[in-house]
Design a protein around this motif. Structure first.
Motif, PDB file in Angstrom:
ATOM      1  N   ALA A 185       0.829  -1.203   0.000  1.00  0.00           N
ATOM      2  CA  ALA A 185       0.000   0.000   0.000  1.00  0.00           C
ATOM      3  C   ALA A 185       0.863   1.254   0.000  1.00  0.00           C
ATOM      4  O   ALA A 185       0.560   2.237  -0.693  1.00  0.00           O
ATOM      5  CB  ALA A 185      -0.928   0.000   1.209  1.00  0.00           C
ATOM      6  N   ASN A 211      -9.836  -3.719   6.872  1.00  0.00           N
ATOM      7  CA  ASN A 211     -10.236  -2.478   6.205  1.00  0.00           C
ATOM      8  C   ASN A 211      -9.266  -1.324   6.422  1.00  0.00           C
ATOM      9  O   ASN A 211      -9.429  -0.256   5.833  1.00  0.00           O
ATOM     10  CB  ASN A 211     -11.621  -2.046   6.706  1.00  0.00           C
ATOM     11  CG  ASN A 211     -12.706  -3.058   6.369  1.00  0.00           C
ATOM     12  OD1 ASN A 211     -12.679  -3.653   5.300  1.00  0.00           O
ATOM     13  ND2 ASN A 211     -13.638  -3.267   7.290  1.00  0.00           N
ATOM     14  N   ILE A 213      -6.195  -0.580   5.513  1.00  0.00           N
ATOM     15  CA  ILE A 213      -5.430  -0.027   4.388  1.00  0.00           C
ATOM     16  C   ILE A 213      -6.323   0.800   3.471  1.00  0.00           C
ATOM     17  O   ILE A 213      -5.978   1.932   3.099  1.00  0.00           O
ATOM     18  CB  ILE A 213      -4.710  -1.152   3.635  1.00  0.00           C
ATOM     19  CG1 ILE A 213      -3.578  -1.705   4.513  1.00  0.00           C
ATOM     20  CG2 ILE A 213      -4.165  -0.661   2.304  1.00  0.00           C
ATOM     21  CD1 ILE A 213      -2.880  -2.919   3.967  1.00  0.00           C
ATOM     22  N   ASP A 214      -7.476   0.268   3.089  1.00  0.00           N
ATOM     23  CA  ASP A 214      -8.390   1.031   2.227  1.00  0.00           C
ATOM     24  C   ASP A 214      -8.854   2.310   2.917  1.00  0.00           C
ATOM     25  O   ASP A 214      -8.923   3.378   2.291  1.00  0.00           O
ATOM     26  CB  ASP A 214      -9.598   0.174   1.838  1.00  0.00           C
ATOM     27  CG  ASP A 214      -9.344  -0.636   0.565  1.00  0.00           C
ATOM     28  OD1 ASP A 214      -8.204  -0.592   0.058  1.00  0.00           O
ATOM     29  OD2 ASP A 214     -10.280  -1.311   0.088  1.00  0.00           O
ATOM     30  N   GLU A 215      -9.192   2.214   4.178  1.00  0.00           N
ATOM     31  CA  GLU A 215      -9.650   3.390   4.919  1.00  0.00           C
ATOM     32  C   GLU A 215      -8.558   4.453   4.991  1.00  0.00           C
ATOM     33  O   GLU A 215      -8.816   5.657   4.865  1.00  0.00           O
ATOM     34  CB  GLU A 215     -10.084   2.983   6.331  1.00  0.00           C
ATOM     35  CG  GLU A 215     -11.369   2.159   6.360  1.00  0.00           C
ATOM     36  CD  GLU A 215     -11.656   1.569   7.740  1.00  0.00           C
ATOM     37  OE1 GLU A 215     -10.770   1.707   8.633  1.00  0.00           O
ATOM     38  OE2 GLU A 215     -12.736   0.981   7.928  1.00  0.00           O
ATOM     39  N   ALA A 217      -6.084   4.799   2.780  1.00  0.00           N
ATOM     40  CA  ALA A 217      -5.900   5.336   1.427  1.00  0.00           C
ATOM     41  C   ALA A 217      -6.939   6.410   1.122  1.00  0.00           C
ATOM     42  O   ALA A 217      -6.629   7.451   0.527  1.00  0.00           O
ATOM     43  CB  ALA A 217      -5.982   4.200   0.410  1.00  0.00           C
ATOM     44  N   VAL A 218      -8.185   6.184   1.532  1.00  0.00           N
ATOM     45  CA  VAL A 218      -9.252   7.177   1.327  1.00  0.00           C
ATOM     46  C   VAL A 218      -8.950   8.429   2.137  1.00  0.00           C
ATOM     47  O   VAL A 218      -9.079   9.562   1.633  1.00  0.00           O
ATOM     48  CB  VAL A 218     -10.623   6.589   1.720  1.00  0.00           C
ATOM     49  CG1 VAL A 218     -11.686   7.685   1.737  1.00  0.00           C
ATOM     50  CG2 VAL A 218     -11.022   5.466   0.759  1.00  0.00           C
ATOM     51  N   MET A 224      -8.546   6.001  -5.689  1.00  0.00           N
ATOM     52  CA  MET A 224      -8.715   4.618  -5.256  1.00  0.00           C
ATOM     53  C   MET A 224      -8.648   3.613  -6.402  1.00  0.00           C
ATOM     54  O   MET A 224      -8.161   2.493  -6.218  1.00  0.00           O
ATOM     55  CB  MET A 224     -10.015   4.468  -4.476  1.00  0.00           C
ATOM     56  CG  MET A 224     -10.011   5.208  -3.138  1.00  0.00           C
ATOM     57  SD  MET A 224      -8.619   4.709  -2.064  1.00  0.00           S
ATOM     58  CE  MET A 224      -9.060   3.006  -1.686  1.00  0.00           C
ATOM     59  N   ASP A 225      -9.113   3.997  -7.578  1.00  0.00           N
ATOM     60  CA  ASP A 225      -9.022   3.084  -8.718  1.00  0.00           C
ATOM     61  C   ASP A 225      -7.557   2.809  -9.060  1.00  0.00           C
ATOM     62  O   ASP A 225      -7.157   1.651  -9.270  1.00  0.00           O
ATOM     63  CB  ASP A 225      -9.745   3.667  -9.931  1.00  0.00           C
ATOM     64  CG  ASP A 225     -11.259   3.671  -9.762  1.00  0.00           C
ATOM     65  OD1 ASP A 225     -11.769   2.874  -8.941  1.00  0.00           O
ATOM     66  OD2 ASP A 225     -11.932   4.466 -10.442  1.00  0.00           O
ATOM     67  N   PHE A 227      -5.012   3.286  -7.053  1.00  0.00           N
ATOM     68  CA  PHE A 227      -4.401   2.650  -5.889  1.00  0.00           C
ATOM     69  C   PHE A 227      -4.633   1.140  -5.920  1.00  0.00           C
ATOM     70  O   PHE A 227      -3.691   0.357  -5.739  1.00  0.00           O
ATOM     71  CB  PHE A 227      -4.988   3.252  -4.612  1.00  0.00           C
ATOM     72  CG  PHE A 227      -4.550   2.572  -3.346  1.00  0.00           C
ATOM     73  CD1 PHE A 227      -3.244   2.687  -2.886  1.00  0.00           C
ATOM     74  CD2 PHE A 227      -5.442   1.797  -2.598  1.00  0.00           C
ATOM     75  CE1 PHE A 227      -2.836   2.063  -1.714  1.00  0.00           C
ATOM     76  CE2 PHE A 227      -5.044   1.172  -1.429  1.00  0.00           C
ATOM     77  CZ  PHE A 227      -3.733   1.306  -0.994  1.00  0.00           C
ATOM     78  N   ARG A 228      -5.862   0.726  -6.154  1.00  0.00           N
ATOM     79  CA  ARG A 228      -6.164  -0.711  -6.160  1.00  0.00           C
ATOM     80  C   ARG A 228      -5.483  -1.424  -7.324  1.00  0.00           C
ATOM     81  O   ARG A 228      -5.062  -2.578  -7.191  1.00  0.00           O
ATOM     82  CB  ARG A 228      -7.677  -0.917  -6.204  1.00  0.00           C
ATOM     83  CG  ARG A 228      -8.382  -0.470  -4.910  1.00  0.00           C
ATOM     84  CD  ARG A 228      -9.832  -0.904  -4.872  1.00  0.00           C
ATOM     85  NE  ARG A 228     -10.462  -0.504  -3.609  1.00  0.00           N
ATOM     86  CZ  ARG A 228     -11.307   0.499  -3.478  1.00  0.00           C
ATOM     87  NH1 ARG A 228     -11.662   1.213  -4.546  1.00  0.00           N
ATOM     88  NH2 ARG A 228     -11.829   0.801  -2.292  1.00  0.00           N
ATOM     89  N   LEU A 231      -1.741  -1.777  -6.410  1.00  0.00           N
ATOM     90  CA  LEU A 231      -1.498  -2.758  -5.353  1.00  0.00           C
ATOM     91  C   LEU A 231      -1.125  -4.131  -5.902  1.00  0.00           C
ATOM     92  O   LEU A 231      -0.311  -4.842  -5.303  1.00  0.00           O
ATOM     93  CB  LEU A 231      -2.741  -2.894  -4.461  1.00  0.00           C
ATOM     94  CG  LEU A 231      -2.906  -1.927  -3.293  1.00  0.00           C
ATOM     95  CD1 LEU A 231      -4.205  -2.215  -2.567  1.00  0.00           C
ATOM     96  CD2 LEU A 231      -1.728  -2.034  -2.326  1.00  0.00           C
TER      97      LEU A 231
END
Length: 288
Positions: A185, A211, A213-215, A217-218, A224-225, A227-228, A231
């Protein structure tokens, strides 16, 4: 008690039986051996020690030196010692050398380390990019000791804003289940120019969940697109693999591990790190 009984019983055996058994055990036809390595030593050897991890061989010689080799005979370095040193021993990984002086009747323990040239191309840098002193850190976002070191490094950088740069290298440990996803990440965030934002947020995490890592990143404002996608990209995976390879090449097996201008820092206190920065500045003008 059984061992004592067995030992006593063995003493009662007729000498002829014991001799016959010894002859059987020492039968030359039962002996298997082979030379695994053989190489010349620069001077007459007096004593020898080898690290338990089989990475270093230390040979005390008659010319008052300890020669340090790899098991295949590659010379790593030479340590001058008192001419009356008569014996040596080492710590398990060869990080400490123990000397016995037969004339002065003294024992000495000497710290042993080797400078490591670590590739930092592409690694994130905090501080002045052309600073004369480079601190390379191998770290793990889920490692509690790594988290405790962060304020120390921040203070060190604040004390040396024009003299020091800190380079971050990833070494997620296998016992930390979130460490590798966190490292990936952070590398993905680096691709959006927000490595240090992700770095700081992850080290502030006290309760890891699936959750987290996603939280994070936001919260730091990543696309986010992208970022994912990053990854799971081969490029991000390759950067993490390179850091792990660099750690292995530098003989790093724990986090946090620090090198200041290639020299390993075993004492990670602010006082010692500052001392090492000062020494690096005074050595060849602080050349990198």
């Amino acid at each position: 008690m059984l061992k004592k009984i067995a030992f006593c019983a063995a003493l009662l055996l007729p000498l002829a039986v014991q001799a016959q058994e010894a002859k059987k055990i020492n039968n030359a036809e039962d002996l298997n051996w082979s030379v695994q390595a053989s190489w010349p030593v620069p001077a007459k050897p007096i004593d020898i020690a080898q690290s338990l991890d089989n990475k270093k061989v230390f040979i005390l010689t008659a010319d008052a030196k300890v020669y340090i080799f790899t098991p295949d005979g590659t010379q790593l370095g030479v340590l001058p010692v008192d001419p009356h040193v008569s014996a040596i021993d080492i710590a398990a990984r060869g990080e400490t050398l123990y000397l016995v002086n037969g004339k002065a009747n003294t024992y000495s323990a000497i710290d042993i380390s080797f400078s490591q040239k670590i590739d930092i191309v592409g690694a994130p840098v905090r501080g002045k990019v052309d600073a004369p002193v480079t601190l390379v850190l191998f770290s793990d976002f889920e490692c509690p000791w790594c988290g405790k070191l962060e304020p120390v490094l921040a203070e060190l950088l604040a004390k040396n804003p024009d003299k020091l740069r800190i380079v971050f290298k990833h070494m997620p440990l296998p016992m930390h289940s979130f460490a590798e996803p966190a490292a990936l990440a952070a590398i993905a965030a680096q691709k959006q120019g927000k490595f240090w934002e992700m770095h700081d947020a992850l080290f502030q995490t006290t309760n890891w969940t699936p959750n987290t890592i996603d939280e994070t990143a936001v919260r730091i404002g990543l696309n986010m697109d992208k970022f994912r996608a990053d990854l799971v990209s081969p490029e991000v995976q390759a950067q993490l693999a390179k850091d792990r390879s660099d750690a292995m090449a530098a003989d790093v097996n724990a986090t946090p591990s620090i090198f200041i201008n290639s020299k390993p820092a075993k004492d990670r206190s602010l006082q010692n790190l500052q001392k090492m920065v000062n020494e690096a500045l005074g050595s060849a003008g602080g050349a990198k």
